[in-house]
Design a protein around this motif. Structure first.
Motif, PDB file in Angstrom:
ATOM      1  N   ALA A  22     -42.582 -65.707  -8.789  1.00  0.00           N
ATOM      2  CA  ALA A  22     -41.717 -64.818  -9.556  1.00  0.00           C
ATOM      3  C   ALA A  22     -42.295 -63.414  -9.523  1.00  0.00           C
ATOM      4  N   ALA A  23     -41.484 -62.463  -9.080  1.00  0.00           N
ATOM      5  CA  ALA A  23     -41.959 -61.092  -8.928  1.00  0.00           C
ATOM      6  C   ALA A  23     -41.390 -60.195 -10.016  1.00  0.00           C
ATOM      7  N   SER A  24     -42.189 -59.247 -10.441  1.00  0.00           N
ATOM      8  CA  SER A  24     -41.734 -58.190 -11.344  1.00  0.00           C
ATOM      9  C   SER A  24     -42.334 -56.874 -10.865  1.00  0.00           C
ATOM     10  N   GLY A  25     -41.559 -55.827 -11.007  1.00  0.00           N
ATOM     11  CA  GLY A  25     -42.019 -54.509 -10.565  1.00  0.00           C
ATOM     12  C   GLY A  25     -41.656 -54.183  -9.137  1.00  0.00           C
ATOM     13  N   ILE A  26     -41.203 -55.182  -8.395  1.00  0.00           N
ATOM     14  CA  ILE A  26     -40.723 -54.983  -7.036  1.00  0.00           C
ATOM     15  C   ILE A  26     -39.541 -55.909  -6.802  1.00  0.00           C
ATOM     16  N   SER A  27     -38.786 -55.628  -5.769  1.00  0.00           N
ATOM     17  CA  SER A  27     -37.679 -56.488  -5.373  1.00  0.00           C
ATOM     18  C   SER A  27     -38.105 -57.341  -4.194  1.00  0.00           C
ATOM     19  N   VAL A  28     -37.963 -58.668  -4.322  1.00  0.00           N
ATOM     20  CA  VAL A  28     -38.351 -59.544  -3.216  1.00  0.00           C
ATOM     21  C   VAL A  28     -37.451 -59.336  -2.004  1.00  0.00           C
ATOM     22  N   SER A  29     -36.266 -58.807  -2.211  1.00  0.00           N
ATOM     23  CA  SER A  29     -35.351 -58.576  -1.096  1.00  0.00           C
ATOM     24  C   SER A  29     -35.699 -57.307  -0.328  1.00  0.00           C
ATOM     25  N   ASN A  30     -36.396 -56.385  -0.961  1.00  0.00           N
ATOM     26  CA  ASN A  30     -36.714 -55.104  -0.339  1.00  0.00           C
ATOM     27  C   ASN A  30     -38.176 -54.990   0.077  1.00  0.00           C
ATOM     28  N   ASN A  31     -38.867 -56.112   0.049  1.00  0.00           N
ATOM     29  CA  ASN A  31     -40.272 -56.121   0.435  1.00  0.00           C
ATOM     30  C   ASN A  31     -40.567 -57.299   1.352  1.00  0.00           C
ATOM     31  N   ARG A  32     -41.602 -57.144   2.124  1.00  0.00           N
ATOM     32  CA  ARG A  32     -42.047 -58.208   3.005  1.00  0.00           C
ATOM     33  C   ARG A  32     -42.868 -59.175   2.172  1.00  0.00           C
ATOM     34  N   GLN A  52     -37.638 -58.008   4.873  1.00  0.00           N
ATOM     35  CA  GLN A  52     -36.385 -57.523   4.308  1.00  0.00           C
ATOM     36  C   GLN A  52     -35.171 -58.030   5.091  1.00  0.00           C
ATOM     37  N   THR A  53     -35.332 -58.228   6.384  1.00  0.00           N
ATOM     38  CA  THR A  53     -34.214 -58.674   7.226  1.00  0.00           C
ATOM     39  C   THR A  53     -33.790 -60.110   6.928  1.00  0.00           C
ATOM     40  N   GLY A  54     -34.699 -60.872   6.327  1.00  0.00           N
ATOM     41  CA  GLY A  54     -34.402 -62.276   6.054  1.00  0.00           C
ATOM     42  C   GLY A  54     -34.847 -63.230   7.146  1.00  0.00           C
ATOM     43  N   ARG A  65     -42.251 -78.027   8.683  1.00  0.00           N
ATOM     44  CA  ARG A  65     -42.538 -78.751   7.434  1.00  0.00           C
ATOM     45  C   ARG A  65     -42.319 -77.872   6.205  1.00  0.00           C
ATOM     46  N   PHE A  66     -42.632 -76.594   6.331  1.00  0.00           N
ATOM     47  CA  PHE A  66     -42.516 -75.650   5.220  1.00  0.00           C
ATOM     48  C   PHE A  66     -41.336 -74.712   5.458  1.00  0.00           C
ATOM     49  N   THR A  67     -40.699 -74.315   4.376  1.00  0.00           N
ATOM     50  CA  THR A  67     -39.591 -73.368   4.449  1.00  0.00           C
ATOM     51  C   THR A  67     -39.761 -72.287   3.390  1.00  0.00           C
ATOM     52  N   ILE A  68     -39.753 -71.044   3.820  1.00  0.00           N
ATOM     53  CA  ILE A  68     -39.810 -69.916   2.883  1.00  0.00           C
ATOM     54  C   ILE A  68     -38.383 -69.439   2.619  1.00  0.00           C
ATOM     55  N   CYS A  98     -46.931 -56.602   2.726  1.00  0.00           N
ATOM     56  CA  CYS A  98     -48.027 -56.749   3.691  1.00  0.00           C
ATOM     57  C   CYS A  98     -49.386 -56.857   3.005  1.00  0.00           C
ATOM     58  N   GLY A  99     -49.439 -57.619   1.935  1.00  0.00           N
ATOM     59  CA  GLY A  99     -50.712 -57.888   1.279  1.00  0.00           C
ATOM     60  C   GLY A  99     -51.151 -56.835   0.277  1.00  0.00           C
ATOM     61  N   THR A 100     -50.286 -55.891  -0.018  1.00  0.00           N
ATOM     62  CA  THR A 100     -50.640 -54.897  -1.026  1.00  0.00           C
ATOM     63  C   THR A 100     -50.786 -55.530  -2.398  1.00  0.00           C
ATOM     64  N   TYR A 101     -49.932 -56.499  -2.671  1.00  0.00           N
ATOM     65  CA  TYR A 101     -49.957 -57.182  -3.965  1.00  0.00           C
ATOM     66  C   TYR A 101     -50.141 -58.682  -3.751  1.00  0.00           C
ATOM     67  N   TRP A 102     -50.950 -59.280  -4.628  1.00  0.00           N
ATOM     68  CA  TRP A 102     -51.231 -60.718  -4.549  1.00  0.00           C
ATOM     69  C   TRP A 102     -51.034 -61.344  -5.922  1.00  0.00           C
ATOM     70  N   GLY A 103     -50.581 -62.598  -5.914  1.00  0.00           N
ATOM     71  CA  GLY A 103     -50.536 -63.360  -7.132  1.00  0.00           C
ATOM     72  C   GLY A 103     -51.882 -63.988  -7.416  1.00  0.00           C
ATOM     73  N   GLN A 104     -51.930 -64.760  -8.499  1.00  0.00           N
ATOM     74  CA  GLN A 104     -53.199 -65.375  -8.907  1.00  0.00           C
ATOM     75  C   GLN A 104     -53.432 -66.703  -8.215  1.00  0.00           C
ATOM     76  N   GLY A 105     -52.401 -67.240  -7.588  1.00  0.00           N
ATOM     77  CA  GLY A 105     -52.536 -68.481  -6.840  1.00  0.00           C
ATOM     78  C   GLY A 105     -52.155 -69.710  -7.644  1.00  0.00           C
ATOM     79  N   THR A 106     -51.782 -70.748  -6.930  1.00  0.00           N
ATOM     80  CA  THR A 106     -51.498 -72.046  -7.536  1.00  0.00           C
ATOM     81  C   THR A 106     -52.112 -73.115  -6.647  1.00  0.00           C
TER      82      THR A 106
END
Length: 112
Positions: A22-32, A52-54, A65-68, A98-106
């Motif tokens: 879950a992202a906040s502060g950025i749009s997942v559609s407008n970022n890689r 951004q292109t999808g 096996r995995f789907t994003i 491109c790795g500018t922002y990272w989550g805390q991980g799961t």
């Protein structure tokens, strides 16, 4: 910017999990957006990217096996993981721009 991963857990080999970012502060559609995995004793491994292109890109180790995917309305990126293997065990991270922002991980643990 904040990225919050969830959905990890303990499963048996062959089972599935769906991770969410879950992202906040950025749009997942407008970022890689991408997913990475960190396994003890190994370098952080890139798994999948949705720009951004999808168009979707996958590492050979997870192709088929995995789907994003992403949900613009929920501003969330997902990683559907099927046919899990013990070697998929690790901490999974969501990144943006491109790795500018990272989550805390799961954590994902796959037992044999």
């Amino acid at each position: 910017v904040q990225l919050v991963e969830s959905g990890g857990g303990l499963v048996q080999a062959g089972e599935s999990l769906r991770l969410s970012c879950a992202a906040s502060g950025i749009s997942v559609s407008n970022n890689r957006m991408a997913w990475y995995r960190q396994t003890p004793g190994k370098q952080r491994e890139w798994l999948a990217t949705i720009p951004q292109t999808g168009t979707k890109y996958y590492a050979d180790s997870v192709e088929g096996r995995f789907t994003i995917s992403r949900d613009s309305a929920k501003n969330t990126v997902y990683l559907q993981m099927n046919s899990l293997k013990p070697e998929d065990t690790g901490a999974y991270y969501c990144t943006a721009n491109c790795g500018t922002y990272w989550g805390q991980g799961t954590q994902v643990t796959v037992s044999s």
